[in-house]
Design an enzyme around this catalytic site. Structure first.
Site, PDB file in Angstrom:
ATOM      1  N   LYS B  75      -2.444  10.143   3.310  1.00 18.67           N
ATOM      2  CA  LYS B  75      -1.438  10.165   2.245  1.00 18.67           C
ATOM      3  C   LYS B  75      -1.756  11.299   1.279  1.00 18.67           C
ATOM      4  CE  LYS B  75       0.752   7.063  -1.169  1.00 18.67           C
ATOM      5  NZ  LYS B  75       0.724   5.731  -1.797  1.00 18.67           N
ATOM      6  N   SER B 153       5.284   3.242  -1.811  1.00 20.44           N
ATOM      7  CA  SER B 153       5.253   4.686  -1.889  1.00 20.44           C
ATOM      8  C   SER B 153       4.628   5.371  -0.668  1.00 20.44           C
ATOM      9  CB  SER B 153       4.460   5.120  -3.126  1.00 20.44           C
ATOM     10  OG  SER B 153       3.094   4.772  -2.996  1.00 20.44           O
ATOM     11  N   SER B 177       2.584  -0.676  -2.294  1.00 19.82           N
ATOM     12  CA  SER B 177       2.854   0.622  -1.659  1.00 19.82           C
ATOM     13  C   SER B 177       2.266   0.817  -0.273  1.00 19.82           C
ATOM     14  CB  SER B 177       2.363   1.759  -2.557  1.00 19.82           C
ATOM     15  OG  SER B 177       3.271   1.981  -3.599  1.00 19.82           O
TER      16      SER B 177
END
Lengths: 95, 489
Positions: B75, B153, B177
């Site tokens: 990420k 997210s 997330s």
């Protein structure tokens, strides 16, 4: 209590965010929506309830107060938008 | 290749049935072909091949770490030395960290290969991956031909795992997330206990809630990846001093006698009947394997989301004060003085959702409002955490839905911030209480979209959580895959 455009202007100033005048009303509306929703927290009696300060049952760790890093002024400059040698350059601060 | 899991690829590498170079090359091609999904912000094929070659050399000598030669996606919130790290924000658009986050350093030490940095909501603020400065990510799953969001997210990581663009990925979870995108893309997502993975070098959103974790194809893979991500880190003062157990070993033993709590407050009015039906089915699956089902109560559940939307923006407004256009990040041009520089750099660099949350946070921390909002929210947080402590006197893990519904279309929740925030209604309590939560793919909607179930564990009891997750996974036998519509070939 309801958030108006003056309040948005004030908190934007505190947050150091330039918010154009024409967006103030819309933001006031959005923030009001959110603050109206969080008002449900007032239903709960929190008398005597301690505020949470740590989510896990562990004391913050201590370490010896000594220098264990540093001397990386050049590396710090690598992402600077403007610098001279190892100084960050900003607009004039003191008249 | 797409049939590989982290575990099976590891075994194939050890048995020399495949080389890391072959594996990595195949994934690099898949990543390139999948650009229409927009799952990656930065691809690092050269670095990947270099790391793969080093892994092959170690494997040839019979050496190598727990993740030797295994290609992962990271990420773009984890700082990676020398590789651009944007946090999905224009303000960090050109930021190249001179250091490596502890979690990724642990992964490279274990031999993993980096394929690239995955897309995310800006500063991890969002539940649809639509707030990224690099544009939205698409879910490999579609509703007919209608494109859907992958959740957020960690939407890029979820899409990359679900679309076979990596073996596994890292995510971070502040209010859901990892678990929400995992659930709606049909993969496994684990948010560990707060303090299990170091936060050092991860771009901060809300420091008392943020936690890194694995996003994988299977529960076993989550156990393997967590084993390498977790560590005790002197650089993070909230990293807990507990040795990292062998999570893969903890999968063994079954769930006979395990007490599974069903929190009655998670039955939401107006929730789709499919969600409740899947939840009931999940309880039956666990019961059939010897678990005992117990009804429990978490009475403050409905206050969790509003509490979160005070605490998280408050911490974010404080954390994001560092982006001032002076030391790193975007800097506005043509400014009149230092205050103007701050205000314009931040206004130009931050997207609208991030600005909204900074304003909320600044307001609830400002003089005259602190007690009414922030201090009250921190007391509610104590009550929410106490609910769990109380429930855990009667059970060992909790079973809940992971999300209130399946993946949705782009723009469908954008008009009303509160409607978007509701995506995290089942996950956010877990962050507020610092507990571990695991999302496991459990079924499809009538329309053919994945749904997940969430298991919540006791603090630092990821072992039991993963074992229960394995039981759920085995019973659900979720083998569905999205049809590949995104690559031209």
């Amino acid at each position: 209590m309801s958030v108006d455009r003056d309040t948005v202007r004030r908190i934007a100033k505190l947050a150091r965010l330039a918010v154009p005048e024409e967006r103030l009303d819309q933001l006031a509306g959005e923030l009001n929506g959110i603050f109206t929703w969080v008002e449900m927290l007032n239903e709960v009696d929190v008398t005597g309830v301690p505020a949470m300060t740590s989510v896990v049952a562990q004391k913050l760790k201590w370490r010896v107060d000594e220098v264990n890093d540093g001397g990386q002024a050049q590396a710090l400059m690598a992402n600077a938008p403007a610098h001279e040698e190892t100084f960050f350059v900003v607009p004039k601060v003191v008249e | 290749m797409s049939n590989f899991t982290l575990a099976s690829a590891r075994d194939a590498l050890k048995a020399k049935k495949i080389s890391s170079k072959e594996l990595t090359t195949a994934y690099i091609k898949a990543v390139e072909a999948a650009r229409p999904l927009n799952a990656y912000i930065t691809e690092t094929p050269d670095k990947a091949l270099e790391m793969a070659a080093a892994s092959d050399a170690r494997l040839a000598k019979g050496e190598g770490g727990a993740l030797e030669g295994l290609p992962l996606a990271i990420k773009d919130l984890f700082c990676t030395k020398g590789v651009r790290t944007t946090a999905g924000s224009k303000i960090l658009g050109n930021f190249i960290p001179p250091y490596e986050s502890t979690v990724t350093a642990n992964l490279w030490k274990a031999g993993a290969v980096m394929l690239g940095k995955t897309n995310l909501d800006e500063f991890a603020m969002g539940s649809s991956n639509e707030t990224s400065a690099s544009g939205p990510v698409f879910n490999p799953w579609r509703d007919g031909t209608k494109k859907l969001v992958p959740g957020g997210s960690s939407g890029g990581s979820a899409s990359a795992v679900a679309g076979d663009l990596c073996l596994a990925a890292t995510g971070t979870d502040t209010g859901g997330s990892i678990r929400q995108p995992a659930a709606i893309t049909g993969i496994v997502g684990l948010k560990p206990t707060y303090g299990r993975c170091s936060r050092w070098g991860i771009v901060a959103f809300a420091s008392s809630l943020d936690q890194a974790g694995p996003m994988t194809k299977t529960v076993r893979d989550a156990a393997i990846l967590l084993g390498s991500m977790a560590s005790i880190d002197p650089k993070d003062s909230t990293s807990t001093d507990l040795p990292v157990p062998d999570y893969e070993k903890a999968l063994e033993g079954g769930i006979k006698g395990l007490r599974v709590g069903i929190p009655r407050e998670y039955r939401m009015d107006g929730a789709p009947p499919e969600i409740a039906a899947l939840w009931d089915k999940g309880a039956e699956w666990l019961k059939a394997q010897g678990a005992e089902i117990v009804e429990v109560s978490l009475p403050h559940t409905k206050y969790a989301l509003p509490t979160y939307y005070i605490v998280a923006p408050a911490e974010a407004s404080s954390n994001l004060a560092r982006y001032d256009g002076v030391r790193f990040g975007h800097r506005a041009k043509d400014v009149k003085g230092i205050t103007d520089l701050y205000e314009k750099s931040r206004a130009e660099g931050f997207g609208l959702e991030v600005q909204r949350r900074i304003l909320i946070g600044t307001y609830v921390l400002s003089s005259g409002y602190y007690d009414a909002y922030y201090a009250r929210a921190q007391k509610l947080r104590t009550l929410i955490a106490r609910d769990f402590t109380e429930a855990y006197t009667q059970c060992d893990v909790l079973l809940t839905p992971a999300t209130p519904g399946p993946a949705f279309g782009l723009g469908e929740n954008s008009d009303d911030p509160v409607a978007m925030y509701l995506n995290d209604v089942f996950t956010v309590t877990v962050n507020l209480a610092g507990l571990p939560g695991l999302s496991v793919p459990a079924g499809l909607t009538a329309g053919g979209l994945p749904l997940g179930l969430q298991l919540i564990g006791k603090a630092f009891d990821e072992g039991t959580l993963l074992r229960a997750g394995l039981a759920l996974e085995t019973a659900a036998n979720f083998t569905h895959k999205p049809a590949n519509w995104w690559s031209a070939s």
